[in-house]
Design a protein around this motif. Sequence first.
Motif, PDB file in Angstrom:
ATOM      1  N   LYS A   1      47.599  -6.991  12.131  1.00  0.00           N
ATOM      2  CA  LYS A   1      48.194  -5.717  12.505  1.00  0.00           C
ATOM      3  C   LYS A   1      48.995  -5.163  11.341  1.00  0.00           C
ATOM      4  CE  LYS A   1      51.823  -5.545  15.086  1.00  0.00           C
ATOM      5  NZ  LYS A   1      52.763  -5.640  16.216  1.00  0.00           N
TER       6      LYS A   1
ATOM      7  N   VAL B   1      47.712  -3.565  19.669  1.00  0.00           N
ATOM      8  CA  VAL B   1      46.393  -3.658  20.285  1.00  0.00           C
ATOM      9  C   VAL B   1      46.284  -5.022  20.960  1.00  0.00           C
ATOM     10  CG1 VAL B   1      43.907  -3.637  19.883  1.00  0.00           C
ATOM     11  CG2 VAL B   1      45.393  -2.128  18.544  1.00  0.00           C
ATOM     12  N   TYR B   2      46.021  -5.043  22.261  1.00  0.00           N
ATOM     13  CA  TYR B   2      45.955  -6.313  22.985  1.00  0.00           C
ATOM     14  C   TYR B   2      45.096  -6.156  24.242  1.00  0.00           C
ATOM     15  CZ  TYR B   2      49.436  -4.138  26.092  1.00  0.00           C
ATOM     16  OH  TYR B   2      50.089  -3.301  26.951  1.00  0.00           O
TER      17      TYR B   2
ATOM     18  N   ASN C   1      43.562  -9.348  21.900  1.00  0.00           N
ATOM     19  CA  ASN C   1      42.814  -9.327  20.650  1.00  0.00           C
ATOM     20  C   ASN C   1      42.651 -10.768  20.164  1.00  0.00           C
ATOM     21  OD1 ASN C   1      41.594  -8.587  18.265  1.00  0.00           O
ATOM     22  ND2 ASN C   1      43.399  -7.591  17.385  1.00  0.00           N
ATOM     23  N   PRO C   2      41.423 -11.317  20.168  1.00  0.00           N
ATOM     24  CA  PRO C   2      40.130 -10.648  20.343  1.00  0.00           C
ATOM     25  C   PRO C   2      39.783 -10.387  21.802  1.00  0.00           C
ATOM     26  CG  PRO C   2      39.804 -12.968  19.903  1.00  0.00           C
ATOM     27  CD  PRO C   2      41.278 -12.727  19.754  1.00  0.00           C
ATOM     28  N   VAL C   3      38.694  -9.614  21.991  1.00  0.00           N
ATOM     29  CA  VAL C   3      38.164  -9.326  23.329  1.00  0.00           C
ATOM     30  C   VAL C   3      36.661  -9.567  23.298  1.00  0.00           C
ATOM     31  CG1 VAL C   3      39.925  -7.611  23.904  1.00  0.00           C
ATOM     32  CG2 VAL C   3      37.817  -6.884  22.774  1.00  0.00           C
TER      33      VAL C   3
ATOM     34  N   PHE D   1      40.592  -3.152  26.462  1.00  0.00           N
ATOM     35  CA  PHE D   1      41.822  -3.569  25.794  1.00  0.00           C
ATOM     36  C   PHE D   1      42.757  -2.364  25.715  1.00  0.00           C
ATOM     37  CE2 PHE D   1      38.868  -2.289  22.445  1.00  0.00           C
ATOM     38  CZ  PHE D   1      39.627  -1.464  21.630  1.00  0.00           C
TER      39      PHE D   1
ATOM     40  N   ASN E   1      45.048  -0.769  12.547  1.00  0.00           N
ATOM     41  CA  ASN E   1      44.991  -1.986  13.337  1.00  0.00           C
ATOM     42  C   ASN E   1      43.563  -2.506  13.306  1.00  0.00           C
ATOM     43  OD1 ASN E   1      47.151  -0.141  14.703  1.00  0.00           O
ATOM     44  ND2 ASN E   1      47.724  -2.228  15.267  1.00  0.00           N
ATOM     45  N   LYS E   2      43.395  -3.812  13.493  1.00  0.00           N
ATOM     46  CA  LYS E   2      42.085  -4.434  13.537  1.00  0.00           C
ATOM     47  C   LYS E   2      41.894  -5.057  14.903  1.00  0.00           C
ATOM     48  CE  LYS E   2      41.336  -8.553  11.905  1.00  0.00           C
ATOM     49  NZ  LYS E   2      41.145  -9.726  11.026  1.00  0.00           N
ATOM     50  N   ILE E   3      40.648  -5.023  15.416  1.00  0.00           N
ATOM     51  CA  ILE E   3      40.331  -5.739  16.647  1.00  0.00           C
ATOM     52  C   ILE E   3      38.995  -6.453  16.472  1.00  0.00           C
ATOM     53  CG2 ILE E   3      39.205  -3.756  17.771  1.00  0.00           C
ATOM     54  CD1 ILE E   3      40.486  -4.924  20.413  1.00  0.00           C
TER      55      ILE E   3
ATOM     56  N   VAL F   1      35.780  -8.039  18.348  1.00  0.00           N
ATOM     57  CA  VAL F   1      35.023  -7.980  19.599  1.00  0.00           C
ATOM     58  C   VAL F   1      33.957  -9.080  19.533  1.00  0.00           C
ATOM     59  CG1 VAL F   1      33.592  -6.579  21.109  1.00  0.00           C
ATOM     60  CG2 VAL F   1      35.412  -5.501  19.752  1.00  0.00           C
TER      61      VAL F   1
END
Length: 502
Positions: A419, A426-427, A429-431, A437, A497-499, A501
Amino acid sequence: MIKKVLSIATLCFALTLQTQVNAQNLKSEAKFWIKGSDAKSAVNLNGNYPLSEDNQGAIMTQLGENHSNFYIVFQSFDANAVDLADMNMKCYQQKITTQNINPQSLDVPLSEKIQTGAILKYGFNLGNYKVTDEFMLVNNDKDRTYIYEIIYMNKEFTDIDHKYLQTYLSLKYGISLIDNNNYLSNENVVLWDNSYAPEFNKNIIGLGKSNFYDFNQNSSINSVDKLLTVSSNSLRNEEYVLIGNTAKSNRFENSGSEMVLDKTYLAQTASESEENVTLTFNNSLLENFDTSKMVYLTINNDVKIKGNVDKNAIVFNDVILNSNGSGKDLLSLSYDLSSVKAELAEAWFLNDRGEITIKPEIKADKKSDYTVAWYVNDKLISNKKDLVTNKTGVYEMRVTSNNVTNSYETNVYNKIDGKVSNEITVYPNPVTAGQDFKISYNLTSESNVELYVYQMNGKLVDQRTLGRFNQNEFNYKLDSSGVYILISKVDRKANINKIIVK
């Protein structure tokens, strides 16, 4: 004319003589106020509908003594005069019709004015006469005349009082005021400076929000000039955006390397902050327009925004007005004469090896030759279409064809390991793919927020305007596995932000 009668209970209270500035709202000031709401009607003005069929016929209320002032917004397609107001009292009889407008004050024929919408004001003074008879407002359900709004004030009006109401009704219904010096907010702020550039004092429309009038006009089109629609969902109470134009043709004229719309615009913003609006131009009203070309909106002869073109409209999203704090922005529309189209993602990210290949999409006619040049800080670094780099920063791509050059910018960022913004969370995370999310914003001040979703190779997946706020939370989901970059532009500043998947 057949008249139906609908009795409406009249509030009996003593009206104070304080001005509208000190009143809590118009409802507490008006003795009688009725607005249309029939969304089934075939006609509308600026998205507002006339009185419903159930309310057509006569509407009756008592008059007060001394001063009376009322406003009627109407639209009429009847060739002959139709009654709008019919007052019948022992001491006073008066009919107000659709043609009780002074044609000498108009710059268009009377028939055209009443067909496109008119604001009629009328006042009289009964002195101390005790009113016992009735005041009748009429709209026959068999005619083609439509009443949209009626406001009756039992008080003496100053010139400022008239300007308040005229401005509210003008912005709500897209009807430009005959006197462009009359745009005034309820807080006594001049909304249109008609001396700044008089050539733009035509076809004025606007957006506004005012709790005083229970008014929130977030989309507007002029009742006469239908080329431009302006919209925004970010206005706060007593914020306004007005736009006038030069009333020239809807034709594009050759200006060397581009075609420029003959008609130009001026936006005036009654706000200390920037305003984010969307501008939509109706393609069908534009002359000699080539839908295959790239179209631009130029702001103050400096900033250029590329439009999204389809067969019906040209749309410019996220147009920032008042960025220089002057409250004045000049707007012009143009398209280039190049036969080459290019698309370049706004963001790219260095991979695990610390490099990235930027791959623009360029489409050209078979007969069209073009060249590509890449620049950093105005210094040429490459003439190849695809650019390989291991450095972060802002890159500019210039595509030239037939002596016409178009410029595109993109950003290269480091690989994102976690982050970046501590104001945006972002939550979870991961998904997993397809799982919701949350993107949670806890900003230090109220801001305009846009969301961009990218794959790691720089491909844009989604773009959304989230609105204006300081705290908010949004649900989102991605259907394909991979690593995604979420860029939140907060008042045009990027937050990353990074997520992941799975």
